[in-house]
Design a protein around this motif. Structure first.
Motif, PDB file in Angstrom:
ATOM      1  N   THR A 111       0.858  -1.196   0.000  1.00 56.69           N
ATOM      2  CA  THR A 111       0.000   0.000   0.000  1.00 56.69           C
ATOM      3  C   THR A 111       0.895   1.247   0.000  1.00 56.69           C
ATOM      4  O   THR A 111       2.096   1.160   0.299  1.00 56.69           O
ATOM      5  N   GLY A 112       0.273   2.385  -0.268  1.00 57.47           N
ATOM      6  CA  GLY A 112       1.002   3.651  -0.195  1.00 57.47           C
ATOM      7  C   GLY A 112       1.387   3.976   1.240  1.00 57.47           C
ATOM      8  O   GLY A 112       2.450   4.539   1.497  1.00 57.47           O
ATOM      9  N   TYR A 113       0.516   3.625   2.157  1.00 53.82           N
ATOM     10  CA  TYR A 113       0.800   3.852   3.585  1.00 53.82           C
ATOM     11  C   TYR A 113       2.113   3.163   3.957  1.00 53.82           C
ATOM     12  O   TYR A 113       2.986   3.735   4.601  1.00 53.82           O
ATOM     13  N   ASN A 116       5.356   4.864   2.632  1.00 47.27           N
ATOM     14  CA  ASN A 116       5.884   5.930   3.488  1.00 47.27           C
ATOM     15  C   ASN A 116       6.477   5.362   4.763  1.00 47.27           C
ATOM     16  O   ASN A 116       7.561   5.773   5.195  1.00 47.27           O
ATOM     17  N   HIS A 137       0.432  13.902   5.819  1.00 51.14           N
ATOM     18  CA  HIS A 137      -0.514  12.789   5.913  1.00 51.14           C
ATOM     19  C   HIS A 137      -0.170  11.888   7.103  1.00 51.14           C
ATOM     20  O   HIS A 137       0.992  11.789   7.515  1.00 51.14           O
ATOM     21  N   SER A 139       0.276   8.814   7.330  1.00 51.03           N
ATOM     22  CA  SER A 139       1.316   7.798   7.088  1.00 51.03           C
ATOM     23  C   SER A 139       2.713   8.377   7.317  1.00 51.03           C
ATOM     24  O   SER A 139       3.635   7.657   7.716  1.00 51.03           O
ATOM     25  N   GLU A 181       4.693  16.868   0.492  1.00 52.55           N
ATOM     26  CA  GLU A 181       3.759  16.209  -0.437  1.00 52.55           C
ATOM     27  C   GLU A 181       3.604  17.074  -1.688  1.00 52.55           C
ATOM     28  O   GLU A 181       3.761  18.298  -1.611  1.00 52.55           O
ATOM     29  N   SER A 185      -3.628  16.475   0.595  1.00 50.11           N
ATOM     30  CA  SER A 185      -4.863  15.724   0.387  1.00 50.11           C
ATOM     31  C   SER A 185      -6.120  16.410   0.907  1.00 50.11           C
ATOM     32  O   SER A 185      -7.216  16.106   0.457  1.00 50.11           O
ATOM     33  N   ASP A 210       6.073  12.977  -1.385  1.00 55.44           N
ATOM     34  CA  ASP A 210       4.973  12.023  -1.511  1.00 55.44           C
ATOM     35  C   ASP A 210       4.030  12.566  -2.583  1.00 55.44           C
ATOM     36  O   ASP A 210       3.360  13.581  -2.377  1.00 55.44           O
ATOM     37  N   ALA A 212       1.350  11.135  -3.753  1.00 56.49           N
ATOM     38  CA  ALA A 212       0.103  10.353  -3.726  1.00 56.49           C
ATOM     39  C   ALA A 212      -1.020  10.993  -4.552  1.00 56.49           C
ATOM     40  O   ALA A 212      -1.668  10.328  -5.353  1.00 56.49           O
ATOM     41  N   HIS A 213      -1.247  12.299  -4.347  1.00 55.96           N
ATOM     42  CA  HIS A 213      -2.386  12.961  -5.005  1.00 55.96           C
ATOM     43  C   HIS A 213      -1.989  13.691  -6.282  1.00 55.96           C
ATOM     44  O   HIS A 213      -2.850  14.260  -6.961  1.00 55.96           O
ATOM     45  N   THR A 241       1.185   6.250  -4.427  1.00 60.53           N
ATOM     46  CA  THR A 241       0.220   5.179  -4.186  1.00 60.53           C
ATOM     47  C   THR A 241      -0.488   4.816  -5.487  1.00 60.53           C
ATOM     48  O   THR A 241      -0.635   5.652  -6.379  1.00 60.53           O
ATOM     49  N   SER A 243      -3.553   3.751  -5.154  1.00 61.93           N
ATOM     50  CA  SER A 243      -4.950   3.729  -4.714  1.00 61.93           C
ATOM     51  C   SER A 243      -5.753   4.953  -5.154  1.00 61.93           C
ATOM     52  O   SER A 243      -6.899   5.117  -4.756  1.00 61.93           O
ATOM     53  N   LYS A 244      -5.132   5.823  -5.950  1.00 61.69           N
ATOM     54  CA  LYS A 244      -5.889   6.998  -6.406  1.00 61.69           C
ATOM     55  C   LYS A 244      -5.930   6.996  -7.936  1.00 61.69           C
ATOM     56  O   LYS A 244      -6.771   6.319  -8.509  1.00 61.69           O
ATOM     57  N   GLY A 250      -1.746  -0.360  -3.779  1.00 62.64           N
ATOM     58  CA  GLY A 250      -0.294  -0.578  -3.744  1.00 62.64           C
ATOM     59  C   GLY A 250       0.413   0.747  -3.642  1.00 62.64           C
ATOM     60  O   GLY A 250      -0.232   1.808  -3.611  1.00 62.64           O
TER      61      GLY A 250
HETATM   62  N1  PMP Z   1       0.084   9.592   1.259  1.00 62.64           N
HETATM   63  C1  PMP Z   1      -0.943  10.438   1.117  1.00 62.64           C
HETATM   64  C2  PMP Z   1      -0.661  11.901   0.989  1.00 62.64           C
HETATM   65  C3  PMP Z   1      -2.247   9.957   1.091  1.00 62.64           C
HETATM   66  O1  PMP Z   1      -3.275  10.803   0.973  1.00 62.64           O
HETATM   67  C4  PMP Z   1      -2.484   8.555   1.208  1.00 62.64           C
HETATM   68  C5  PMP Z   1      -3.873   7.965   1.148  1.00 62.64           C
HETATM   69  N2  PMP Z   1      -4.901   8.701   1.602  1.00 62.64           N
HETATM   70  C6  PMP Z   1      -1.381   7.717   1.369  1.00 62.64           C
HETATM   71  C7  PMP Z   1      -0.127   8.257   1.382  1.00 62.64           C
HETATM   72  C8  PMP Z   1      -1.566   6.235   1.565  1.00 62.64           C
HETATM   73  O2  PMP Z   1      -1.927   5.597   0.405  1.00 62.64           O
HETATM   74  P1  PMP Z   1      -2.674   4.169   0.402  1.00 62.64           P
HETATM   75  O3  PMP Z   1      -4.126   4.446   0.318  1.00 62.64           O
HETATM   76  O4  PMP Z   1      -2.143   3.487  -0.803  1.00 62.64           O
HETATM   77  O5  PMP Z   1      -2.286   3.451   1.647  1.00 62.64           O
END
Ligand code: PMP
Length: 401
Positions: A111-113, A116, A137, A139, A181, A185, A210, A212-213, A241, A243-244, A250
């Protein structure tokens, strides 16, 4: 006192949220109709809070690749990357991510979490210093807790404040990992990355972004804010991530530093968890290619984002500081935010409700997608107009002074 006593505050908030009808916490999506439509509470709604920025969750090629991997490689790897959980497809995805960024090393996480957690907590060891943006975030905050480094925060998006903190460290700044970031987010604002790069370079610190977004959302190939600003060759580590914008599950870390090859074997969030399923990896590989080539999708996404941001701002709603696929409306109280969230749902629009303690703000957080049509954006705007009218009616009724 019991183990549960400390959760009483949280339970009270949950009960208050549930009292008003459909609870905004964990809203059940009964039937998924498309990347922008689902059935909630027995009715079809427009999904405007899913982070599905490119609408790739139902991409035919991505689904087909997932099906084939499910058939050929099974439902799961039943092991961590370090044991039996590294398949050829995990390695191929890592090469493809490294190529996309033009960097030497890439690591794929479940996961992205975990990306990080694994990257930040491991890189910043007991003799090191971690400096993070105050609005990071969860994480990143959790990685800071897990890391044995000294941790400092700087004021959100304030490069001068970061430079001051680094300056105070003197020679120790070379042992410092700075984390920011690309797009934040909650409010959708972007890091002033050129200034952040300048501050870290001046003091010899390392910089992690990061994205992610911002992955899939910014940059010609969709790499994120660093690519958009021509700064990819200035960044030490990028996490992201799937997941977006990728529409799967992942995450990854990519870096120009060859040393990352052996750091991976010290990352607990990589070692002690099962690797992503073959179907997930196969779909992610196809979706990442679509993301790289998806300049049309990015154009559509930004057209929708700018239109919604301007319309809400013109209504007098307090939106985030810059146009972004995350369009957040800030409100005064939890009650007002909850009522407005229900109004939007009644109008057939699902957005994210954000109230303390999840964040320090009361927000209606909307995320737009390239898959939203012009008519969808019209409908979202019309729904917010009902909210804006309600809010101004309450304001008019309030005694002055
Ligand atoms: N970093 C940021 C800035 C996020 O917003 C998120 C998810 N909300 C993550 C990491 C974690 O991603 P994931 O959903 O893949 O665990």
């Amino acid at each position: 006192m019991s183990l549960f006593t400390k959760f009483e505050g949280l339970a009270a908030v949950g009960a208050e949220l549930a009292q008003s009808g459909t609870s905004p916490v964990g809203v059940p999506m009964r039937r998924i109709i498309s990347p922008t439509r689902a059935e909630v509470d027995g009715r079809e709604v427009i999904l405007a809070g899913t982070n599905n920025y490119l609408g790739l969750t139902m991409d035919r090629d991505s689904i087909d690749a997932g099906h084939a991997a499910l058939e050929n490689e099974g439902t799961g790897t039943t092991g961590s990357r370090m044991a039996n959980g590294t398949y050829d497809s995990h390695l191929a995805l890592e090469r493809e991510i490294a190529d996309l960024y033009g960097m030497h090393q890439a690591i794929v996480f479940t996961t992205g979490y975990q990306s990080n957690l694994g990257t930040i907590a491991t890189l910043a060891g007991p003799d090191d210093i971690l400096i993070i943006d105050a609005d990071s975030h969860a994480s990143i905050y959790d990685a800071a807790k897990l890391s044995s480094a000294r941790v400092f925060r700087f004021r959100h998006n304030d490069a001068d404040n970061l430079a001051k903190r680094l300056g105070r460290l003197g020679d120790e700044a070379k042992q410092c990992l700075v984390v920011v970031e690309g797009i934040y987010s909650m409010l959708g604002d972007q890091a002033p990355l050129a200034e952040m790069v300048a501050a870290t370079k001046e003091h010899g610190a390392s910089l992690l972004v990061d994205e992610a977004h911002s992955l899939g959302v910014m940059g010609h190939r969709g790499c994120g804010l660093a690519e958009e600003l021509g700064l990819l060759d200035q960044i030490d580590f990028i996490t992201g991530t799937f997941s977006k914008s990728v529409g799967t599950v992942g995450g990854f870390c990519v870096s120009p530093h060859p040393e990352l090859a052996w750091v991976r074997n010290a990352m607990r969030a990589y070692i002690f968890t099962a690797s992503a399923s073959p179907a997930n990896i196969a779909s992610s590989r196809v979706a990442l290619r679509k993301l790289r080539d998806g300049t049309d999708l990015r154009d559509r996404l930004w057209t929708n984002a700018r239109r919604l941001h301007k319309a809400l701002s013109d209504m007098g709603l307090q939106v985030g500081p810059q146009a972004s696929p995350i369009v957040a409306v800030m409100l005064q109280s939890r009650e007002e935010t909850l009522n407005s969230w229900h109004t939007l749902l009644d109008q057939g629009v699902y957005v994210n409700l954000v109230v303390p303690p999840a964040a320090n703000l009361n927000l209606l957080r909307c995320s737009v997608s390239a898959a939203h049509t012009e008519a969808d954006i019209d409908n979202i705007i019309a729904a917010y107009q009902v909210v804006a009218n309600q809010l101004s009616a309450v304001e008019d009724a309030e005694p002055v002074g």
